[in-house]
Design a protein around this motif. Structure first.
Motif: not given
Length: 277
Positions: A8-16, A113-118, A204-209
């Motif tokens: 999840n470090c490799t995923k997300g959204t750019k803020l406007p 697979l994408r994550f392990y390749g990255l 601050a903690t999240c549900q899946e980490d």
């Protein structure tokens, strides 16, 4: 020891929006600064806030936009140092937003697979230049330079992901570097490092980490509860259901539940620093 980054470090959204501050050099490290919009209140002349970024660093721009909001709300200078000296482990181009916030759903095999390749392309950067210990030592030097060059006496910190890990490792390196902090879904940290935290610290903690799973988060909270009078510090743990690692730094604002969690964790950070810095 677990890897310093997770899928999840490799995923997300750019803020406007666009950052409105400017770049300066502090201790030889390029640093974004969001200036306070109004004259400082009496007693705040020697206070500042630092945001320690996730593994995407400054190029993504999210941390700068978040810093602008903090500066406006706290009316303090907010700094975002380039923790990775121009070479963050993950580039914005490598970030994916495919299913970042689908909590509870199994990952498609091709995503794994994408994550392990990255990961194979990321690890040399981390091992050679940006291992957690190296980054923490780099930021220790930066904090010392900030105090000397800018006259800062009380320094509050907010750390997202990799940056949350850095906050804890700074506490383990030396007492007195930080006076208050907020740690949001940190990277891999050890209990013996957490035991060195000697300043008011919100979590601050999240549900899946994968990096800071709920069972460990609860163990850490109990460790703060169990401290004796000599080592006790103010603390709080806020759990954000429906979220995954990264939501405080790279939120999918088009998802109402995530937008609400992002707004709440930002408010949590403001209030904690207002109270203890």
């Amino acid at each position: 020891m677990a890897a310093p980054i997770c899928e999840n470090c490799t995923k997300g959204t750019k803020l406007p929006g666009k950052p409105t501050g400017n770049m300066v050099n502090i201790g030889g490290i390029d640093t974004y600064v969001a200036p306070p919009p109004r004259p400082l209140a009496p007693g705040n002349e020697h206070k500042a806030v630092v945001i320690f970024t996730d593994a995407l660093g400054l190029p993504l721009g999210n941390s700068q936009i978040i810093a602008d909001g903090f500066a406006k709300e706290l009316n303090l200078p907010v700094y975002v140092p380039d923790m990775f000296n121009g070479s963050p482990p993950i580039s914005p181009e490598a970030m994916s937003s495919v299913d970042h916030f689908e909590v509870g759903k199994p990952r498609p095999f091709w995503n794994k697979l994408r994550f392990y390749g990255l990961l194979l392309t990321i690890l040399p950067n981390i091992i050679l230049y940006n291992a957690p210990g190296k980054v923490a030592a780099r930021m220790q030097g930066w904090c010392d330079a900030l105090r000397k060059e800018k006259g800062v006496e009380r320094l509050g910190a907010v750390g997202h992901c990799y940056g949350g890990m850095v906050i804890v490792k700074l506490a383990a390196l030396r007492s007195g570097i930080l006076q208050a902090a907020v740690v949001a879904h940190p990277g891999s940290i050890k209990q013996e490092e957490i035991d060195k935290v000697d300043f008011p610290c919100a979590w601050a903690t999240c549900q899946e980490d994968q990096s800071f799973p709920q069972p460990f988060a609860k163990q850490v909270e109990k460790s703060f509860q169990a401290r004796d009078d000599k080592t006790k510090v103010p603390y709080e743990f806020v759990y954000y259901p429906g979220t995954m690692h990264g939501f405080a730094a790279r939120p999918a604002l088009h998802v109402p539940e995530i937008r609400e969690a992002f707004e709440k964790v930002t408010e949590q950070s403001w209030k904690w620093l207002q109270k203890y810095l």
